[in-house]
Design a protein around this motif. Structure first.
Motif, short mmCIF file in Angstrom:
data_model
loop_
_atom_site.label_atom_id
_atom_site.label_comp_id
_atom_site.label_asym_id
_atom_site.label_seq_id
_atom_site.Cartn_x
_atom_site.Cartn_y
_atom_site.Cartn_z
N LYS A 1 -36.37 -27.79 -25.28
CA LYS A 1 -37.45 -26.81 -25.35
C LYS A 1 -38.44 -27.12 -26.47
N HIS B 1 -41.50 -29.19 -28.04
CA HIS B 1 -42.68 -29.98 -27.68
C HIS B 1 -43.45 -30.27 -28.96
N ARG C 1 -44.05 -26.63 -30.82
CA ARG C 1 -43.97 -25.37 -30.09
C ARG C 1 -42.70 -25.40 -29.24
N THR C 2 -42.26 -24.23 -28.88
CA THR C 2 -41.09 -24.09 -28.00
C THR C 2 -41.59 -23.78 -26.60
N THR C 3 -41.03 -24.45 -25.62
CA THR C 3 -41.42 -24.22 -24.24
C THR C 3 -40.43 -23.29 -23.55
N ALA C 4 -40.89 -22.60 -22.53
CA ALA C 4 -40.02 -21.70 -21.78
C ALA C 4 -39.00 -22.48 -20.97
N GLU C 5 -39.46 -23.55 -20.34
CA GLU C 5 -38.58 -24.39 -19.52
C GLU C 5 -38.25 -25.67 -20.27
#
Length: 139
Positions: free
Chosen positions: A129, A131, A98-102
């Motif tokens: 970004k 995960h 998954r891609t994180t915002a921070e």
């Protein structure tokens, strides 16, 4: 009785660059850390992402293939991180991505335990970004 499972890795830092660049291109092996190969040492058998990992020491690598991510558990240990020998692969474990915002500034690898019950949880790899994760358990 509690058992100590360890992951020994060099921790690269983003310092303003896009990371991890090695996992942005299919079929490029990433040493999943910096410097020497990342080493998983377990005194007990584990299940990681549905794959049996017998007690012992292993090097960890990662790869993206056809847009999907995999953790490579390799029986060769003690080598420089870029000295990957595919013939020594124990297993390739599918990873959730998954891609994180921070962004995560420094690479972080962890066995995150679940609360209560038997020994199980989630193995996480986070940097930039990106995960990645897989379930783990100690049967």
């Amino acid at each position: 009785a509690p058992k100590l499972v360890t992951i020994d890795y060099g921790q690269p830092h983003a310092r303003g660059r896009a990371v991890p660049t090695e996992l942005a291109v299919d079929d490029t092996i990433w040493r999943t850390g910096a410097n020497s190969s990342t080493t998983l040492t377990t005194p007990v058998d584990l299940m990681i992402g549905g794959a049996k990992v017998p007690a012992g020491a292993y090097s960890l690598y990662s790869v993206r293939e056809k847009g999907k991510y995999f953790l490579i558990i390799n029986s060769n240990t003690g080598q420089w991180g870029t000295e990957y020998d595919k013939a020594r692969d124990l297993v390739r474990v599918p990873l959730r991505a998954r891609t994180t915002a921070e962004p995560t500034e420094s690479l972080a690898i962890a066995f995150v335990p679940a609360t209560g019950g038997p020994a199980k949880g989630v193995l996480t790899i986070a940097w930039g970004k990106l995960h990645l994760s897989a379930d783990w358990s100690a049967p």
